[in-house]
Design a protein around this motif. Structure first.
Motif, short mmCIF file in Angstrom:
data_model
loop_
_atom_site.label_atom_id
_atom_site.label_comp_id
_atom_site.label_asym_id
_atom_site.label_seq_id
_atom_site.Cartn_x
_atom_site.Cartn_y
_atom_site.Cartn_z
N GLY A 82 0.80 -1.23 0.00
CA GLY A 82 0.00 0.00 0.00
C GLY A 82 0.83 1.27 0.00
N TYR A 83 0.11 2.38 0.07
CA TYR A 83 0.75 3.70 0.11
C TYR A 83 -0.20 4.68 0.80
CZ TYR A 83 -2.44 4.97 -3.64
OH TYR A 83 -3.58 5.21 -4.36
N ARG A 84 0.37 5.76 1.29
CA ARG A 84 -0.42 6.84 1.89
C ARG A 84 -0.26 8.09 1.02
NH1 ARG A 84 0.88 4.23 6.69
NH2 ARG A 84 -0.98 3.77 7.88
N LYS A 85 -1.38 8.72 0.74
CA LYS A 85 -1.32 10.00 0.02
C LYS A 85 -0.83 11.06 0.98
CE LYS A 85 -5.04 8.93 -3.21
NZ LYS A 85 -6.43 9.23 -3.61
N GLU A 86 -0.10 12.00 0.44
CA GLU A 86 0.47 13.10 1.23
C GLU A 86 -0.61 13.74 2.10
OE1 GLU A 86 3.44 15.48 2.62
OE2 GLU A 86 3.78 14.07 0.98
N GLY A 87 -0.35 13.79 3.41
CA GLY A 87 -1.26 14.44 4.34
C GLY A 87 -2.47 13.62 4.75
N TRP A 89 -4.15 9.92 6.38
CA TRP A 89 -3.82 8.82 7.30
C TRP A 89 -4.14 7.45 6.72
CZ3 TRP A 89 -7.63 5.47 8.64
CH2 TRP A 89 -8.94 5.89 8.41
N ALA A 90 -5.07 7.40 5.78
CA ALA A 90 -5.54 6.10 5.27
C ALA A 90 -4.47 5.41 4.43
CB ALA A 90 -6.80 6.30 4.44
N LEU A 91 -4.37 4.11 4.60
CA LEU A 91 -3.47 3.30 3.79
C LEU A 91 -4.26 2.77 2.61
CD1 LEU A 91 -0.66 1.98 3.55
CD2 LEU A 91 -1.58 0.03 4.81
N ASN A 92 -3.79 3.05 1.42
CA ASN A 92 -4.44 2.58 0.19
C ASN A 92 -3.75 1.31 -0.26
OD1 ASN A 92 -6.23 5.01 -0.71
ND2 ASN A 92 -4.30 5.89 -0.02
N ILE A 93 -4.51 0.22 -0.30
CA ILE A 93 -3.94 -1.07 -0.68
C ILE A 93 -4.69 -1.66 -1.87
CG2 ILE A 93 -3.13 -1.64 1.64
CD1 ILE A 93 -5.58 -3.58 1.79
N LYS A 94 -4.03 -2.57 -2.55
CA LYS A 94 -4.67 -3.39 -3.56
C LYS A 94 -4.73 -4.79 -2.97
CE LYS A 94 -3.10 -0.92 -7.65
NZ LYS A 94 -2.26 -0.99 -8.85
N SER A 95 -5.93 -5.33 -2.87
CA SER A 95 -6.08 -6.68 -2.32
C SER A 95 -6.70 -7.60 -3.36
CB SER A 95 -6.94 -6.66 -1.06
OG SER A 95 -8.24 -6.20 -1.35
N VAL A 96 -6.41 -8.87 -3.21
CA VAL A 96 -6.95 -9.88 -4.11
C VAL A 96 -7.58 -10.96 -3.25
CG1 VAL A 96 -6.37 -11.61 -5.86
CG2 VAL A 96 -5.14 -9.44 -5.81
#
Length: 132
Positions: A82-87, A89-96
């Motif tokens: 995953g990654y966090r967008k600047e500023g 808190w949420a973690l953006n993930i790709k799940s399968v």
């Protein structure tokens, strides 16, 4: 046969799913365990593009093998780092999440090739993580 994804805007393509399967070393295999209870177990996996299958390494006996033997329906879940967008808190993930039928590989030569490829894949990923 299976439900459509409720949050369809977050659905990723098959190619992205394959990328996640190839770039993540492990996930959780879910089976129907003893007395009908769900049984989820974390495992290393190998995605094989040649036959579009996922392979796992495990012992030749135990709860997992008993569950597979009594019911071949399975689900497997894995996700990227995953990654966090600047500023944010949420973690953006790709799940399968994969649903299918599971069976043991009885051919010893094929099992040896799969295990060798699995170990090579895990060592390669470990080296990538060390560099990150």
């Amino acid at each position: 046969m299976f439900r459509k994804m409720r949050r369809f805007k977050q659905q990723i393509s098959k190619a992205e799913c394959i990328d996640v399967l190839k770039s993540t070393p492990r996930g959780v295999l879910s089976l129907l365990g003893d007395d009908g209870y769900p049984y989820g177990v974390p495992l290393d996996h190998l995605y094989c593009e040649e036959d579009d299958r996922i392979y796992f390494h495990c012992a030749k006996n135990g709860h997992k093998i008993d569950a597979i033997t009594s019911c071949d329906k399975a689900s497997y879940c894995t996700y990227d780092t995953g990654y966090r967008k600047e500023g944010e808190w949420a973690l953006n993930i790709k799940s399968v999440i994969i649903f299918g039928r599971i069976r043991l590989v009885d051919d010893e030569e094929k099992a040896r090739k799969i295990c060798t490829a699995l170990v090579k894949n895990l060592l390669m990923m470990r080296n990538i993580w060390k560099k990150s």
